[in-house]
Design a protein around this motif. Structure first.
Motif, mmCIF file in Angstrom:
data_model
loop_
_atom_site.group_PDB
_atom_site.id
_atom_site.type_symbol
_atom_site.label_atom_id
_atom_site.label_comp_id
_atom_site.label_asym_id
_atom_site.label_seq_id
_atom_site.Cartn_x
_atom_site.Cartn_y
_atom_site.Cartn_z
ATOM 1 N N GLY A 207 0.781 -1.235 0.000
ATOM 2 C CA GLY A 207 0.000 0.000 0.000
ATOM 3 C C GLY A 207 0.808 1.277 0.000
ATOM 4 N N ALA A 208 2.129 1.174 -0.105
ATOM 5 C CA ALA A 208 2.957 2.384 -0.103
ATOM 6 C C ALA A 208 2.897 3.062 -1.473
ATOM 7 C CB ALA A 208 4.392 2.047 0.248
ATOM 8 N N ASP A 209 2.760 4.377 -1.465
ATOM 9 C CA ASP A 209 2.772 5.156 -2.703
ATOM 10 C C ASP A 209 4.147 5.748 -2.987
ATOM 11 O OD1 ASP A 209 -0.115 5.059 -3.416
ATOM 12 O OD2 ASP A 209 -0.335 6.093 -1.497
ATOM 13 N N LEU A 210 4.959 5.837 -1.939
ATOM 14 C CA LEU A 210 6.301 6.413 -2.047
ATOM 15 C C LEU A 210 7.129 5.796 -0.926
ATOM 16 C CD1 LEU A 210 7.623 8.850 -3.770
ATOM 17 C CD2 LEU A 210 7.383 10.152 -1.650
ATOM 18 N N VAL A 211 8.402 5.489 -1.211
ATOM 19 C CA VAL A 211 9.252 4.843 -0.212
ATOM 20 C C VAL A 211 10.557 5.618 -0.071
ATOM 21 C CG1 VAL A 211 10.546 2.752 0.392
ATOM 22 C CG2 VAL A 211 8.266 2.559 -0.627
ATOM 23 N N ILE A 212 10.931 5.867 1.176
ATOM 24 C CA ILE A 212 12.212 6.491 1.498
ATOM 25 C C ILE A 212 12.998 5.501 2.358
ATOM 26 C CG2 ILE A 212 13.403 8.466 2.516
ATOM 27 C CD1 ILE A 212 11.496 9.226 0.239
ATOM 28 N N VAL A 213 14.175 5.104 1.883
ATOM 29 C CA VAL A 213 15.031 4.218 2.675
ATOM 30 C C VAL A 213 16.163 5.065 3.244
ATOM 31 C CG1 VAL A 213 16.394 2.108 2.737
ATOM 32 C CG2 VAL A 213 14.466 2.290 1.155
ATOM 33 N N ALA A 214 16.065 5.357 4.525
ATOM 34 C CA ALA A 214 17.064 6.186 5.204
ATOM 35 C C ALA A 214 17.852 5.329 6.183
ATOM 36 C CB ALA A 214 16.393 7.353 5.922
ATOM 37 N N ALA A 215 18.180 4.115 5.740
ATOM 38 C CA ALA A 215 18.953 3.183 6.556
ATOM 39 C C ALA A 215 20.309 2.970 5.897
ATOM 40 C CB ALA A 215 18.219 1.849 6.682
ATOM 41 N N ASP A 216 21.370 2.984 6.704
ATOM 42 C CA ASP A 216 22.736 2.845 6.184
ATOM 43 C C ASP A 216 23.058 1.366 5.981
ATOM 44 O OD1 ASP A 216 25.244 3.453 5.350
ATOM 45 O OD2 ASP A 216 26.068 3.767 7.364
ATOM 46 N N ASP A 217 22.337 0.763 5.022
ATOM 47 C CA ASP A 217 22.469 -0.669 4.745
ATOM 48 C C ASP A 217 22.267 -0.861 3.244
ATOM 49 O OD1 ASP A 217 22.049 -3.409 4.341
ATOM 50 O OD2 ASP A 217 21.113 -3.683 6.298
ATOM 51 N N LEU A 218 23.361 -0.956 2.498
ATOM 52 C CA LEU A 218 23.276 -1.013 1.042
ATOM 53 C C LEU A 218 22.526 -2.247 0.556
ATOM 54 C CD1 LEU A 218 26.823 0.228 -0.035
ATOM 55 C CD2 LEU A 218 24.658 1.487 -0.076
ATOM 56 N N ALA A 219 22.713 -3.376 1.242
ATOM 57 C CA ALA A 219 22.009 -4.594 0.835
ATOM 58 C C ALA A 219 20.505 -4.416 0.990
ATOM 59 C CB ALA A 219 22.493 -5.779 1.661
ATOM 60 N N LEU A 220 20.098 -3.773 2.079
ATOM 61 C CA LEU A 220 18.668 -3.513 2.292
ATOM 62 C C LEU A 220 18.136 -2.545 1.252
ATOM 63 C CD1 LEU A 220 16.154 -3.932 4.087
ATOM 64 C CD2 LEU A 220 16.932 -1.972 5.452
ATOM 65 N N GLN A 221 18.914 -1.509 0.955
ATOM 66 C CA GLN A 221 18.498 -0.546 -0.063
ATOM 67 C C GLN A 221 18.286 -1.233 -1.410
ATOM 68 O OE1 GLN A 221 21.418 2.588 -0.196
ATOM 69 N NE2 GLN A 221 20.853 3.428 1.799
ATOM 70 N N GLU A 222 19.215 -2.086 -1.785
ATOM 71 C CA GLU A 222 19.099 -2.796 -3.058
ATOM 72 C C GLU A 222 17.876 -3.712 -3.069
ATOM 73 O OE1 GLU A 222 21.616 -5.875 -5.939
ATOM 74 O OE2 GLU A 222 22.457 -5.224 -4.020
ATOM 75 N N GLN A 223 17.672 -4.427 -1.976
ATOM 76 C CA GLN A 223 16.528 -5.344 -1.884
ATOM 77 C C GLN A 223 15.215 -4.599 -2.055
ATOM 78 O OE1 GLN A 223 16.218 -7.242 1.974
ATOM 79 N NE2 GLN A 223 14.032 -7.617 1.699
ATOM 80 N N ILE A 224 15.056 -3.494 -1.324
ATOM 81 C CA ILE A 224 13.802 -2.736 -1.380
ATOM 82 C C ILE A 224 13.638 -2.066 -2.741
ATOM 83 C CG2 ILE A 224 12.509 -0.835 -0.345
ATOM 84 C CD1 ILE A 224 13.914 -1.492 2.304
ATOM 85 N N PHE A 225 14.746 -1.607 -3.318
ATOM 86 C CA PHE A 225 14.679 -0.980 -4.639
ATOM 87 C C PHE A 225 14.077 -1.927 -5.667
ATOM 88 C CE2 PHE A 225 16.518 -0.449 -8.848
ATOM 89 C CZ PHE A 225 16.184 0.866 -9.146
ATOM 90 N N HIS A 226 14.539 -3.168 -5.689
ATOM 91 C CA HIS A 226 14.054 -4.111 -6.691
ATOM 92 C C HIS A 226 12.562 -4.418 -6.504
ATOM 93 C CE1 HIS A 226 17.816 -4.713 -8.684
ATOM 94 N NE2 HIS A 226 18.435 -5.102 -7.577
ATOM 95 N N VAL A 227 12.123 -4.510 -5.251
ATOM 96 C CA VAL A 227 10.704 -4.754 -5.002
ATOM 97 C C VAL A 227 9.880 -3.556 -5.471
ATOM 98 C CG1 VAL A 227 8.937 -5.178 -3.251
ATOM 99 C CG2 VAL A 227 11.173 -6.284 -3.051
#
Length: 202
Positions: A72-92
């Motif tokens: 249900g998210a319309d916009l996502v901000i990843v403000a966590a210093d975790d590149l693997a997490l950023q990449e994972q969420i980006f692909h989803v």
């Protein structure tokens, strides 16, 4: 290559912020001006985010990110210093076509945050396509020092004239509205008195 500025309404839309530290606070502070429904997920929370949650300006979940948080998210901000997490969420987000910004990681962003100047309904967004954020910030500071006061009132008056012209059914309504807006902006820029434009007649 420069980025295309696309302005979208966020009022009432769900913005998911993953992380609640200093950087997340800066992003949230910008977003709050636009009326979204902000959900923050983070195990550790800054005092500022905590205060916003207590004031009812956002919802706060104190735990690590879970994939179900994206529902249900319309916009996502990843403000966590975790590149693997950023990449994972980006692909989803890419699969779901949900815009995502990963802080300090242009590779894992589908959009970048502009440097913002907001005066009522007038918004200036400044971008350097992620290449020199400090330049964008410097331009924002320059604009804030340079812009004369009263821009929000200019927009209000121009909008009121446009609505009146449309309601009057004037055949030249778009032209009249544009002319009135140009005159208002010119007077504002010169800091001259800004009388209400004459009400258009059919």
């Amino acid at each position: 290559m420069p980025s295309f500025p696309m302005f979208i309404p966020l009022e009432g839309r769900r913005v998911l912020v993953i992380g609640a530290g200093r950087v997340a606070s800066r992003k949230i502070d910008k977003l709050l001006q636009f009326g979204p429904r902000i959900d923050v997920v983070a195990p550790r929370v800054s005092d500022e985010v905590e205060a916003w949650a207590k004031d009812g300006k956002l919802s706060l979940t104190r735990r690590a990110y879970q994939p179900a948080d994206l529902e249900g998210a319309d916009l996502v901000i990843v403000a966590a210093d975790d590149l693997a997490l950023q990449e994972q969420i980006f692909h989803v987000c890419a699969e779901r076509r949900v815009p995502i910004n990963s802080v300090d990681s242009p590779r894992w962003c589908s959009f970048t945050f502009p440097a913002l100047v907001v005066e009522g309904d007038a918004t200036f967004g400044i971008s350097t396509a992620g290449k020199a954020p400090a330049v964008a910030a410097g331009l924002r500071a320059w604009l804030q020092r340079t812009l004369p006061p009263g821009l929000a009132d200019v927009v209000r008056r121009a909008h009121a004239f446009r609505v009146a012209a449309d309601e009057a059914g004037h055949e030249n309504a778009p032209h009249l509205a544009a002319q009135a807006a140009f005159e208002l902006v010119d007077a504002w820029a010169k800091q001259e008195p800004r009388p209400e434009p004459s009400r258009p007649r059919p």
